[in-house]
Structure formats: structure tokens, C-alpha cells
Design a protein around this motif. Structure first.
Motif, PDB file in Angstrom:
ATOM      1  N   LEU A 189       0.815  -1.230   0.032  1.00  0.00           N
ATOM      2  CA  LEU A 189      -0.140  -0.025   0.120  1.00  0.00           C
ATOM      3  C   LEU A 189       0.842   1.212   0.129  1.00  0.00           C
ATOM      4  N   ARG A 190       0.211   2.297  -0.460  1.00  0.00           N
ATOM      5  CA  ARG A 190       0.934   3.651  -0.380  1.00  0.00           C
ATOM      6  C   ARG A 190       0.206   4.657   0.230  1.00  0.00           C
ATOM      7  N   LEU A 191       0.605   5.182   1.459  1.00  0.00           N
ATOM      8  CA  LEU A 191      -0.270   5.980   2.209  1.00  0.00           C
ATOM      9  C   LEU A 191       0.407   7.390   1.583  1.00  0.00           C
ATOM     10  N   SER A 192      -0.651   8.520   1.505  1.00  0.00           N
ATOM     11  CA  SER A 192      -0.444   9.779   1.351  1.00  0.00           C
ATOM     12  C   SER A 192      -0.810  10.673   2.362  1.00  0.00           C
ATOM     13  N   CYS A 193      -0.188  11.880   2.552  1.00  0.00           N
ATOM     14  CA  CYS A 193      -0.439  12.920   3.382  1.00  0.00           C
ATOM     15  C   CYS A 193      -0.564  14.104   2.767  1.00  0.00           C
ATOM     16  N   ALA A 194      -1.429  14.968   2.534  1.00  0.00           N
ATOM     17  CA  ALA A 194      -1.557  16.184   2.118  1.00  0.00           C
ATOM     18  C   ALA A 194      -1.647  17.412   3.125  1.00  0.00           C
ATOM     19  N   ALA A 195      -0.438  18.225   3.286  1.00  0.00           N
ATOM     20  CA  ALA A 195      -0.761  19.425   4.124  1.00  0.00           C
ATOM     21  C   ALA A 195      -1.122  20.714   3.342  1.00  0.00           C
ATOM     22  N   SER A 196      -2.067  21.388   4.122  1.00  0.00           N
ATOM     23  CA  SER A 196      -2.395  22.668   3.544  1.00  0.00           C
ATOM     24  C   SER A 196      -2.638  23.872   4.824  1.00  0.00           C
ATOM     25  N   GLY A 197      -2.673  24.934   4.300  1.00  0.00           N
ATOM     26  CA  GLY A 197      -3.157  25.923   5.267  1.00  0.00           C
ATOM     27  C   GLY A 197      -1.680  26.744   5.541  1.00  0.00           C
ATOM     28  N   TYR A 198      -1.677  27.794   6.420  1.00  0.00           N
ATOM     29  CA  TYR A 198      -0.788  28.754   6.565  1.00  0.00           C
ATOM     30  C   TYR A 198       0.330  27.939   7.226  1.00  0.00           C
ATOM     31  N   ALA A 199       1.586  28.226   6.713  1.00  0.00           N
ATOM     32  CA  ALA A 199       3.097  27.480   7.266  1.00  0.00           C
ATOM     33  C   ALA A 199       2.882  26.065   7.284  1.00  0.00           C
ATOM     34  N   SER A 200       2.256  25.710   6.044  1.00  0.00           N
ATOM     35  CA  SER A 200       2.204  24.283   5.731  1.00  0.00           C
ATOM     36  C   SER A 200       3.582  23.596   5.226  1.00  0.00           C
ATOM     37  N   ASN A 201       4.582  24.561   4.961  1.00  0.00           N
ATOM     38  CA  ASN A 201       5.943  23.925   4.636  1.00  0.00           C
ATOM     39  C   ASN A 201       6.624  23.562   6.074  1.00  0.00           C
ATOM     40  N   PHE A 202       6.568  22.006   6.345  1.00  0.00           N
ATOM     41  CA  PHE A 202       6.842  21.865   7.498  1.00  0.00           C
ATOM     42  C   PHE A 202       8.308  21.275   7.468  1.00  0.00           C
ATOM     43  N   ASN A 203       9.132  21.560   8.882  1.00  0.00           N
ATOM     44  CA  ASN A 203      10.468  21.020   9.116  1.00  0.00           C
ATOM     45  C   ASN A 203      10.787  19.449   9.188  1.00  0.00           C
ATOM     46  N   CYS A 204       9.732  18.878   9.589  1.00  0.00           N
ATOM     47  CA  CYS A 204       9.651  17.237   9.759  1.00  0.00           C
ATOM     48  C   CYS A 204       8.153  16.789   9.617  1.00  0.00           C
ATOM     49  N   MET A 205       7.999  15.943   8.613  1.00  0.00           N
ATOM     50  CA  MET A 205       6.784  15.065   8.635  1.00  0.00           C
ATOM     51  C   MET A 205       6.765  13.620   8.742  1.00  0.00           C
ATOM     52  N   GLY A 206       5.897  13.027   9.485  1.00  0.00           N
ATOM     53  CA  GLY A 206       6.176  11.734   9.824  1.00  0.00           C
ATOM     54  C   GLY A 206       4.986  10.869   9.929  1.00  0.00           C
ATOM     55  N   TRP A 207       5.006   9.704  10.004  1.00  0.00           N
ATOM     56  CA  TRP A 207       3.794   8.763   9.976  1.00  0.00           C
ATOM     57  C   TRP A 207       4.068   7.959  11.236  1.00  0.00           C
ATOM     58  N   PHE A 208       2.779   7.752  11.893  1.00  0.00           N
ATOM     59  CA  PHE A 208       2.629   6.949  13.336  1.00  0.00           C
ATOM     60  C   PHE A 208       1.447   6.032  12.926  1.00  0.00           C
ATOM     61  N   ARG A 209       1.521   4.946  13.863  1.00  0.00           N
ATOM     62  CA  ARG A 209       0.427   3.969  13.841  1.00  0.00           C
ATOM     63  C   ARG A 209      -0.003   3.527  15.183  1.00  0.00           C
ATOM     64  N   ALA A 230      -3.253  -1.343  11.476  1.00  0.00           N
ATOM     65  CA  ALA A 230      -3.389  -0.179  12.474  1.00  0.00           C
ATOM     66  C   ALA A 230      -3.948   0.980  11.905  1.00  0.00           C
ATOM     67  N   THR A 231      -4.351   1.946  12.709  1.00  0.00           N
ATOM     68  CA  THR A 231      -4.665   3.237  11.926  1.00  0.00           C
ATOM     69  C   THR A 231      -3.357   3.883  11.819  1.00  0.00           C
ATOM     70  N   TYR A 232      -3.142   4.404  10.567  1.00  0.00           N
ATOM     71  CA  TYR A 232      -1.793   5.218  10.557  1.00  0.00           C
ATOM     72  C   TYR A 232      -2.277   6.759  10.372  1.00  0.00           C
ATOM     73  N   TYR A 233      -1.316   7.607  11.193  1.00  0.00           N
ATOM     74  CA  TYR A 233      -1.529   8.969  11.271  1.00  0.00           C
ATOM     75  C   TYR A 233      -0.614   9.596  10.812  1.00  0.00           C
ATOM     76  N   CYS A 234      -0.750  10.595  10.043  1.00  0.00           N
ATOM     77  CA  CYS A 234       0.381  11.749   9.696  1.00  0.00           C
ATOM     78  C   CYS A 234       0.389  12.919  10.441  1.00  0.00           C
ATOM     79  N   ALA A 235       1.581  13.179  10.827  1.00  0.00           N
ATOM     80  CA  ALA A 235       2.213  14.178  11.675  1.00  0.00           C
ATOM     81  C   ALA A 235       3.162  15.368  11.113  1.00  0.00           C
ATOM     82  N   ALA A 236       2.940  16.455  11.515  1.00  0.00           N
ATOM     83  CA  ALA A 236       3.991  17.606  11.014  1.00  0.00           C
ATOM     84  C   ALA A 236       4.626  18.332  12.159  1.00  0.00           C
ATOM     85  N   ARG A 237       5.669  18.877  12.068  1.00  0.00           N
ATOM     86  CA  ARG A 237       6.167  19.555  12.953  1.00  0.00           C
ATOM     87  C   ARG A 237       7.058  20.828  12.728  1.00  0.00           C
TER      88      ARG A 237
END
Length: 128
Positions: free
Chosen positions: A18-38, A92-99
């Protein structure tokens, strides 16, 4: 204002992909770190993989190394998790996260407290 939207979850047989995708949008959406959790019931949310925005350094949990690959597009607002050779224990349930502001770091990347934003999650099931 800031949104992370996951997609790509589903049901596969063991050994599938499978390939999961996470699209970020909104103000300051260029994040220094993005990750996946489950997360599965009764267990803590677990860091799966992460990628930095500046130098594309990647991190991954030992349980998925060699099977999962994280990458992002050139604009830095979409991150992907390519999952190969899936096992039933990957369900699992997979979550996208941004920092923001800070890079992932060798230890911080896998800590839920290090991230500012979270998606709603996408379900992955793996049948034997």
C-alpha cells in the motif's frame, strides 16, 4: 487553518503493498519534519517513519526497515509512505504528523509530543 489529510489506506493480504499519502495545506504548511505513526487499541501511538524538509534525512522504526519507505514531493507539502511486504502485525490506524520550526532529530522524530499537527488517520488491515 492547517490541515493534514491522509489517504491510501485499505485492506491487503499479507505480502501485499500500500502507499499512504498525506497532503498538508494552510498557513505555514511547509513543515520542517513530517512523519507517520500508527496505533492499535491498547498500545501507545508508535512512530513508523519520518523525513526532514531541508536535507531529506529519513528515519524508520526497526520493525519496518527494509519494507517501508518514506518520501515527499519537491514542494514539501505531501509525504508518502510506501509499505511493502505487509504483515498482519502492521495492521493499525496510520496517522500523519507535522512539526514546525525544528528538524526531526534522531530521537525526537518518534515522539508524539514533538509534533504540532495531526491528521485524522487512515485504516490499514492485513489479512493472513
Amino acid at each position: 487553518q492547517v490541515q493534514l489529510v491522509e489517504s491510501g489506506g485499505g485492506s491487503v493480504q499479507a505480502g501485499g503493498s500500500l502507499r499512504l499519502s498525506c497532503a498538508a495545506s494552510g498557513y505555514a504548511s511547509n513543515f520542517n519534519c513530517m512523519g507517520w505513526f500508527r496505533e492499535v487499541p491498547g498500545k501507545e501511538r508508535e512512530g513508523v517513519a519520518a523525513i526532514s524538509a531541508n536535507n531529506l534525512t529519513t528515519y524508520a522504526a526497526d520493525s519496518v526497515k527494509g519494507r517501508f519507505t518514506i518520501y515527499r514531493d519537491n514542494a514539501g507539502n505531501t509525504v508518502y509512505l510506501q509499505m511493502n511486504s505487509l504483515k498482519p502485525e502492521d495492521a493499525a490506524t496510520y496517522y500523519c504528523a507535522a512539526r514546525q520550526l525544528r528538524s526531526c532529530g534522531a530521537t525526537a522524530w518518534s515522539s508524539t509530543s514533538a509534533y504540532n499537527y495531526w491528521g485524522q488517520g487512515t485504516q490499514v488491515t492485513v489479512s493472513s
